[in-house]
Scaffold this motif. Structure first.
Motif, PDB file in Angstrom:
ATOM      1  N   GLU A   1       0.808  -1.201   0.000  1.00 51.84           N
ATOM      2  CA  GLU A   1       0.000   0.000   0.000  1.00 51.84           C
ATOM      3  C   GLU A   1       0.850   1.262   0.000  1.00 51.84           C
ATOM      4  OE1 GLU A   1      -2.507  -0.355   3.373  1.00 51.84           O
ATOM      5  OE2 GLU A   1      -3.427  -2.220   2.714  1.00 51.84           O
ATOM      6  N   LEU A   2       2.155   1.105   0.102  1.00 47.93           N
ATOM      7  CA  LEU A   2       3.043   2.243   0.233  1.00 47.93           C
ATOM      8  C   LEU A   2       3.987   2.325  -0.959  1.00 47.93           C
ATOM      9  CD1 LEU A   2       3.969   1.821   3.998  1.00 47.93           C
ATOM     10  CD2 LEU A   2       2.250   3.363   3.039  1.00 47.93           C
ATOM     11  N   SER A   3       4.547   3.517  -1.151  1.00 45.14           N
ATOM     12  CA  SER A   3       5.449   3.743  -2.279  1.00 45.14           C
ATOM     13  C   SER A   3       6.821   3.128  -2.001  1.00 45.14           C
ATOM     14  CB  SER A   3       5.600   5.250  -2.528  1.00 45.14           C
ATOM     15  OG  SER A   3       4.358   5.824  -2.899  1.00 45.14           O
ATOM     16  N   TYR A   4       7.292   2.355  -2.953  1.00 43.73           N
ATOM     17  CA  TYR A   4       8.612   1.753  -2.874  1.00 43.73           C
ATOM     18  C   TYR A   4       9.230   1.818  -4.264  1.00 43.73           C
ATOM     19  CZ  TYR A   4       6.863  -2.341  -5.389  1.00 43.73           C
ATOM     20  OH  TYR A   4       6.347  -3.162  -6.360  1.00 43.73           O
ATOM     21  N   VAL A   5      10.501   1.446  -4.377  1.00 42.23           N
ATOM     22  CA  VAL A   5      11.169   1.381  -5.674  1.00 42.23           C
ATOM     23  C   VAL A   5      11.670  -0.046  -5.859  1.00 42.23           C
ATOM     24  CG1 VAL A   5      13.057   2.232  -7.106  1.00 42.23           C
ATOM     25  CG2 VAL A   5      11.827   3.805  -5.600  1.00 42.23           C
ATOM     26  N   ALA A   6      11.219  -0.701  -6.930  1.00 42.37           N
ATOM     27  CA  ALA A   6      11.561  -2.098  -7.172  1.00 42.37           C
ATOM     28  C   ALA A   6      13.010  -2.240  -7.639  1.00 42.37           C
ATOM     29  CB  ALA A   6      10.614  -2.680  -8.225  1.00 42.37           C
ATOM     30  N   TRP A   7      13.535  -3.458  -7.560  1.00 46.06           N
ATOM     31  CA  TRP A   7      14.872  -3.732  -8.075  1.00 46.06           C
ATOM     32  C   TRP A   7      14.945  -3.406  -9.558  1.00 46.06           C
ATOM     33  CZ3 TRP A   7      18.541  -4.292  -4.699  1.00 46.06           C
ATOM     34  CH2 TRP A   7      18.301  -4.897  -3.464  1.00 46.06           C
ATOM     35  N   HIS A   8      15.936  -2.599  -9.933  1.00 41.48           N
ATOM     36  CA  HIS A   8      16.046  -2.183 -11.334  1.00 41.48           C
ATOM     37  C   HIS A   8      17.447  -1.669 -11.617  1.00 41.48           C
ATOM     38  CE1 HIS A   8      15.512   1.689  -9.347  1.00 41.48           C
ATOM     39  NE2 HIS A   8      15.942   2.285 -10.440  1.00 41.48           N
ATOM     40  N   GLN A   9      17.708  -1.376 -12.886  1.00 40.49           N
ATOM     41  CA  GLN A   9      18.937  -0.728 -13.341  1.00 40.49           C
ATOM     42  C   GLN A   9      18.556   0.534 -14.087  1.00 40.49           C
ATOM     43  OE1 GLN A   9      19.842  -4.440 -15.437  1.00 40.49           O
ATOM     44  NE2 GLN A   9      21.933  -4.324 -14.653  1.00 40.49           N
ATOM     45  N   ASP A  10      19.215   1.642 -13.772  1.00 40.77           N
ATOM     46  CA  ASP A  10      18.879   2.923 -14.398  1.00 40.77           C
ATOM     47  C   ASP A  10      19.055   2.889 -15.918  1.00 40.77           C
ATOM     48  OD1 ASP A  10      18.307   3.990 -11.918  1.00 40.77           O
ATOM     49  OD2 ASP A  10      20.271   4.930 -11.682  1.00 40.77           O
ATOM     50  N   MET A  11      20.059   2.171 -16.392  1.00 44.97           N
ATOM     51  CA  MET A  11      20.338   2.168 -17.828  1.00 44.97           C
ATOM     52  C   MET A  11      19.205   1.550 -18.640  1.00 44.97           C
ATOM     53  SD  MET A  11      23.187   3.732 -18.539  1.00 44.97           S
ATOM     54  CE  MET A  11      23.917   3.118 -20.050  1.00 44.97           C
ATOM     55  N   ARG A  12      18.330   0.812 -17.979  1.00 43.22           N
ATOM     56  CA  ARG A  12      17.155   0.254 -18.649  1.00 43.22           C
ATOM     57  C   ARG A  12      16.262   1.357 -19.206  1.00 43.22           C
ATOM     58  NH1 ARG A  12      14.836  -4.405 -20.847  1.00 43.22           N
ATOM     59  NH2 ARG A  12      12.578  -4.234 -20.685  1.00 43.22           N
ATOM     60  N   TYR A  13      16.290   2.515 -18.561  1.00 43.15           N
ATOM     61  CA  TYR A  13      15.343   3.580 -18.875  1.00 43.15           C
ATOM     62  C   TYR A  13      15.953   4.762 -19.605  1.00 43.15           C
ATOM     63  CZ  TYR A  13      13.155   0.891 -15.185  1.00 43.15           C
ATOM     64  OH  TYR A  13      12.673  -0.141 -14.440  1.00 43.15           O
ATOM     65  N   TRP A  14      17.293   4.869 -19.624  1.00 39.37           N
ATOM     66  CA  TRP A  14      17.870   6.142 -20.006  1.00 39.37           C
ATOM     67  C   TRP A  14      18.228   6.281 -21.468  1.00 39.37           C
ATOM     68  CZ3 TRP A  14      17.247  10.464 -17.682  1.00 39.37           C
ATOM     69  CH2 TRP A  14      16.815  10.421 -16.354  1.00 39.37           C
TER      70      TRP A  14
END
Length: 268
Positions: free
Chosen positions: A117-130
């Motif tokens: 129910e709360l805001s979190y940030v999932a496991w990821h790599q920034d380069m996936r999005y940039w």
């Protein structure tokens, strides 16, 4: 390069991150927090949670933070002398609303996990999005508040930047703050090796664009606010992706010179 900065670069290259680096003194921190409080009053906390994107173009005090000498000293030690500011964003996890005991019991009886129910940030790599190639992307988290386990501090998997790009999927749990709602499946990760990167207000952490990282929900009554800043060496350049075109309207040359001009709208 001094022996201390050479040691920082070696550690960064091996681990993919550095943490608890001092940046702001007490006066600078107070001024930054006061200025951010004015943005909260103007826009409201629902907006300032994630929507203050590239406001270094509007507010000189934010631009000054992105070019702070203590930040650039570390960034240039890692990336070299010629550096472009790619992007910036404030991210705030606000305190958990206190539920009446009756509501809490109902939520538990319905099987709702509080984290969902709360805001979190999932496991990821920034380069996936940039959409950047030709050079690394380096991310800074500059803490305006203490960033601790209970209010959702950054977690990283050391050395994971050496594994290349990992598959991402749609996140399974609601509340993921990533704008495209993706995550790396945990079965692909060595989550047991994850380490927390706690920061005191005024400190920063930095991490490589391929480092796997995440942060849990803020389950405390303390805000966790920071400025995320992305930097690239001038040799890096945007990639073309017709399925997800990316525009970099906020780039600034913050150190050295640019012999490549890969970001045509860049200014000093």
């Amino acid at each position: 390069m001094t022996a201390s900065t050479e040691k920082l670069r070696e550690s960064y290259n091996q681990q993919g991150f550095l943490s608890a680096l001092p940046v702001l003194n007490e006066t600078e921190l107070r001024e930054a927090r006061d200025a951010f409080s004015k943005l909260e009053m103007e826009f409201g906390t629902e907006y300032t949670q994630y929507s203050l994107h590239n406001v270094h173009l509007q507010y000189p005090w934010v631009m000054n933070l992105t070019k702070h000498p203590h930040i650039l000293q570390v960034i240039t030690a890692v990336l070299g002398p010629d550096v472009i500011l790619l992007d910036s964003r404030f991210i705030c996890k606000y305190p958990t609303p206190v539920k009446p005991a009756k509501e809490e019991k109902i939520a538990q009886s319905n099987g709702h996990a509080e984290k969902d129910e709360l805001s979190y940030v999932a496991w990821h790599q920034d380069m996936r999005y940039w959409g950047i190639t030709g050079g690394p992307v380096l991310s800074v988290w500059l803490a305006l508040d203490d960033s601790l386990k209970e209010n959702g501090a950054l977690q990283v998997i050391p050395g994971s930047h050496c594994s290349g790009m990992l598959p991402h999927r749609q996140a399974l749990h609601p509340g993921n703050m990533l704008s495209v709602n993706q995550e790396i499946p945990e079965e692909l990760l060595q989550v047991e090796e994850a380490v927390l990167c706690p920061l005191l207000a005024g400190q920063m952490s930095i991490h490589d664009g391929l480092l796997v990282h995440a942060s849990d929900a803020n389950t405390s009554q303390k805000r966790r606010c920071g400025l995320v800043i992305r930097y690239v060496p001038t040799c890096a350049y945007p990639t073309e992706d017709p399925d997800r075109p990316r525009k970099f309207h906020a780039t600034k040359l913050v150190s050295g010179t640019d012999a490549f001009n890969h970001f045509s709208n860049k200014s000093t």
